[in-house]
Enzyme design. Structure first.
Site, PDB file in Angstrom:
ATOM      1  N   LYS A  59       5.425   9.656   8.289  1.00  0.00           N
ATOM      2  CA  LYS A  59       5.307   9.125   9.645  1.00  0.00           C
ATOM      3  C   LYS A  59       6.387   9.639  10.611  1.00  0.00           C
ATOM      4  O   LYS A  59       6.314  10.769  11.095  1.00  0.00           O
ATOM      5  CB  LYS A  59       5.284   7.593   9.578  1.00  0.00           C
ATOM      6  CG  LYS A  59       4.042   7.047   8.798  1.00  0.00           C
ATOM      7  CD  LYS A  59       4.037   5.546   8.751  1.00  0.00           C
ATOM      8  CE  LYS A  59       3.008   5.023   7.765  1.00  0.00           C
ATOM      9  NZ  LYS A  59       1.642   5.022   8.301  1.00  0.00           N
ATOM     10  N   TYR A  98       0.865  -1.188   0.000  1.00  0.00           N
ATOM     11  CA  TYR A  98       0.000   0.000   0.000  1.00  0.00           C
ATOM     12  C   TYR A  98       0.894   1.228   0.000  1.00  0.00           C
ATOM     13  O   TYR A  98       1.888   1.282   0.744  1.00  0.00           O
ATOM     14  CB  TYR A  98      -0.890  -0.002   1.243  1.00  0.00           C
ATOM     15  CG  TYR A  98      -1.715   1.257   1.429  1.00  0.00           C
ATOM     16  CD1 TYR A  98      -1.416   2.159   2.460  1.00  0.00           C
ATOM     17  CD2 TYR A  98      -2.787   1.560   0.601  1.00  0.00           C
ATOM     18  CE1 TYR A  98      -2.173   3.310   2.652  1.00  0.00           C
ATOM     19  CE2 TYR A  98      -3.556   2.719   0.784  1.00  0.00           C
ATOM     20  CZ  TYR A  98      -3.235   3.576   1.810  1.00  0.00           C
ATOM     21  OH  TYR A  98      -3.965   4.725   1.995  1.00  0.00           O
ATOM     22  N   ASP A 122       9.360   2.915  -1.230  1.00  0.00           N
ATOM     23  CA  ASP A 122       8.388   3.609  -0.381  1.00  0.00           C
ATOM     24  C   ASP A 122       8.725   3.260   1.073  1.00  0.00           C
ATOM     25  O   ASP A 122       8.340   2.201   1.564  1.00  0.00           O
ATOM     26  CB  ASP A 122       6.957   3.176  -0.737  1.00  0.00           C
ATOM     27  CG  ASP A 122       5.949   3.849   0.168  1.00  0.00           C
ATOM     28  OD1 ASP A 122       4.737   3.602   0.000  1.00  0.00           O
ATOM     29  OD2 ASP A 122       6.371   4.615   1.063  1.00  0.00           O
TER      30      ASP A 122
HETATM   31  P1  KE4 Z   1      -0.374   8.616   4.456  1.00  0.00           P
HETATM   32  O1  KE4 Z   1      -0.935   9.315   3.222  1.00  0.00           O
HETATM   33  O2  KE4 Z   1      -1.429   7.831   5.204  1.00  0.00           O
HETATM   34  O3  KE4 Z   1       0.431   9.560   5.355  1.00  0.00           O
HETATM   35  O4  KE4 Z   1       0.716   7.547   3.927  1.00  0.00           O
HETATM   36  C1  KE4 Z   1       0.321   6.585   3.007  1.00  0.00           C
HETATM   37  C2  KE4 Z   1       1.306   5.427   3.063  1.00  0.00           C
HETATM   38  C3  KE4 Z   1       2.262   5.330   2.073  1.00  0.00           C
HETATM   39  N1  KE4 Z   1       3.176   4.331   2.075  1.00  0.00           N
HETATM   40  C4  KE4 Z   1       3.183   3.392   3.060  1.00  0.00           C
HETATM   41  C5  KE4 Z   1       4.210   2.297   3.022  1.00  0.00           C
HETATM   42  C6  KE4 Z   1       2.228   3.446   4.108  1.00  0.00           C
HETATM   43  O5  KE4 Z   1       2.245   2.505   5.079  1.00  0.00           O
HETATM   44  C7  KE4 Z   1       1.267   4.480   4.113  1.00  0.00           C
HETATM   45  C8  KE4 Z   1       0.193   4.579   5.179  1.00  0.00           C
HETATM   46  N2  KE4 Z   1       0.118   3.482   6.099  1.00  0.00           N
HETATM   47  C9  KE4 Z   1      -1.173   3.246   6.723  1.00  0.00           C
HETATM   48  C10 KE4 Z   1      -0.981   2.045   7.667  1.00  0.00           C
HETATM   49  N3  KE4 Z   1      -1.286   0.840   7.031  1.00  0.00           N
HETATM   50  C11 KE4 Z   1      -1.690   4.459   7.443  1.00  0.00           C
HETATM   51  C12 KE4 Z   1      -2.915   4.191   8.309  1.00  0.00           C
HETATM   52  C13 KE4 Z   1      -4.179   4.726   7.657  1.00  0.00           C
HETATM   53  O6  KE4 Z   1      -4.376   4.559   6.424  1.00  0.00           O
HETATM   54  O7  KE4 Z   1      -4.997   5.288   8.420  1.00  0.00           O
END
Ligand code: KE4
Length: 424
Positions: free
Chosen positions: A264, A141, A236
């Protein structure tokens, strides 16, 4: 009761009652917990109940919640200004810190989320190469940009279909979804479409299908094929950055990607993302180059202050060594308790990330993740929650330990697990 009443109230005005789907507990069932306060390894919910936290806001809280040095930095920055929409020294300092700590970064652009970072990286790869096709991997993801909300096509090498409503089919058609840890499919795709492929985006350690480690040779194959065909390799590291090692997975596995996305931890809990890498690629970004990218709150001074304070803590001597040891003690203890209870269970960790699986051995692919006993996990999740341990509310998410977790928290967690394994 208060959690339930808050959830009912939230659902009247916010879709699903949450501002991000995974928080809704739909994967595990029941009503989500509404939190009010956090400190170190702990959270307190709206009813005053305390939990040991293994979500850490999905990764950012690697130094523990409300660390005094981070809170002080945020308070001081906020007292000076909340936002300028103009350049500040802090943004230079954060960019310099990231380029110093992450081996492949020569230039970096700050944004406000991981999604913005990966969306920009994809556009950069396409703008730099003049090609359209992006390769991603099933189970990985990368946020919710249209090109990345794509599921595997019907055949192994057929272009993807949208995994979300609202994504045009001809957008998804430019994304090829392959199997994580399957180098043969990657080689075949490049052999057949090499001159169309703009880039490959991968979580170098997968954390969004639960934790799945890269098989030997997989990341090396991505590097070799991208180099051979002039495609951009994007790591990523939004989740793995400053979690699997100080320099991220690229430092731990010794692979140099062309672009890296971060998020993060680099915001310490406030909204910061970043895309960075090779100078010749990064110079394509506006206003220098033709690839447009922008953001009102990119490099926000308060968020940058939280990120800088967090990274200062993360750079402390033995920081990673200590949090990695705590994480290892957790997973080894869980496996021991499961064995005593006769549960079919396995667990593994890398850095301060961990995975728990109701399967005899840790999965090495998306297909093997799907073999895990999800119902058993969901029962285990709720039994742990009842005992004051907050795991990620989905069998398909990694867990996170912070530097604030110590032997007392691990012992309390394992005592809860001993009971939970016997009843779940
Ligand atoms: P954000 O747009 O949520 O800041 O990041 C997206 C993203 C991009 N790349 C990786 C590897 C990620 O894990 C994420 C976001 N991770 C999720 C957890 N599975 C955030 C939690 C959520 O979607 O509320």
């Amino acid at each position: 009761m208060k959690n339930e009443t808050l959830f009912e109230r939230a659902q009247r005005i916010i879709p699903g009652g949450v501002n991000s789907p995974v928080r809704a507990f739909r994967a595990v069932g029941g009503a989500p917990v509404f939190f009010e306060r956090a400190a170190g390894p702990h959270l307190w919910d709206a009813e005053g109940r305390r939990y040991i936290d293994y979500v850490g806001s999905w990764g950012p809280m690697v130094a523990g919640h409300t660390h005094p040095e981070v809170v002080a930095a945020v308070q001081a920055a906020a007292a000076r200004a909340l936002s300028f929409g103009a350049p500040t020294q802090g943004e230079i300092e954060l960019a310099e810190t990231l380029c110093r700590l992450v081996p492949s970064l020569e230039m970096v652009r700050l944004v406000s989320s991981g999604t913005e970072a990966t969306m920009t990286a994809i556009r950069l790869a396409r703008g730099f190469t003049g090609r359209d096709v992006i390769i991603k991997f099933e189970g990985c993801y990368h946020g919710h940009a249209d090109s990345l909300l794509v599921k595997a096509g019907s055949g192994a090498l057929t272009f993807g279909n949208p995994s979300s409503a609202g994504v045009p089919a001809d957008t998804a058609a430019h994304t090829l979804v392959l199997d994580f840890n399957d180098p043969s499919k990657v080689k075949k795709a490049f052999a057949e479409k090499g001159n169309e492929i703009a880039g490959v985006i991968v979580e170098p350690v997968a954390g969004n299908m639960n934790l799945v480690l890269p098989a030997a040779g997989f990341l090396e194959t991505l590097r070799e094929e991208c180099t051979r065909h002039g495609a951009v390799l994007i790591f990523d590291e939004v989740m793995t950055g400053f979690r699997v090692a100080l320099g991220g997975a690229q430092a731990r596995f010794g692979i140099r990607p062309d672009l890296t996305t971060l998020g993060k931890v680099i915001g310490g809990g406030l909204p910061v993302g970043a895309v960075g890498g090779r100078r010749d690629i990064m110079k394509k970004i506006a206003p220098l180059g033709p690839v447009y990218q922008a953001g009102t709150l990119s490099g926000n001074p308060v968020a940058v202050a939280a990120g800088l304070a967090t990274l200062k803590l993360v750079e402390a001597p033995r920081f990673h060594e200590k949090v990695e040891a705590t994480t290892r003690a957790l997973v080894e203890g869980l496996a021991k308790e499961a064995k005593s209870a006769g549960a079919i269970f396995s667990a593994q960790s890398i850095g301060s990330m961990f995975g728990v699986y109701f399967r005899a051995a840790p999965p090495r692919s998306f297909a093997e993740v799907m073999q895990c006993d999800r119902d058993r996990f969901n029962r285990f999740f709720h039994e742990m929650l009842k005992r004051g341990v907050y795991l990620a509310p989905s069998a398909y998410e990694a867990g996170f330990v912070s530097a604030a977790h110590g032997a007392a928290e691990i012992d309390e967690t394992l005592r809860a697990a001993r009971e939970a394994f016997s009843v779940a």
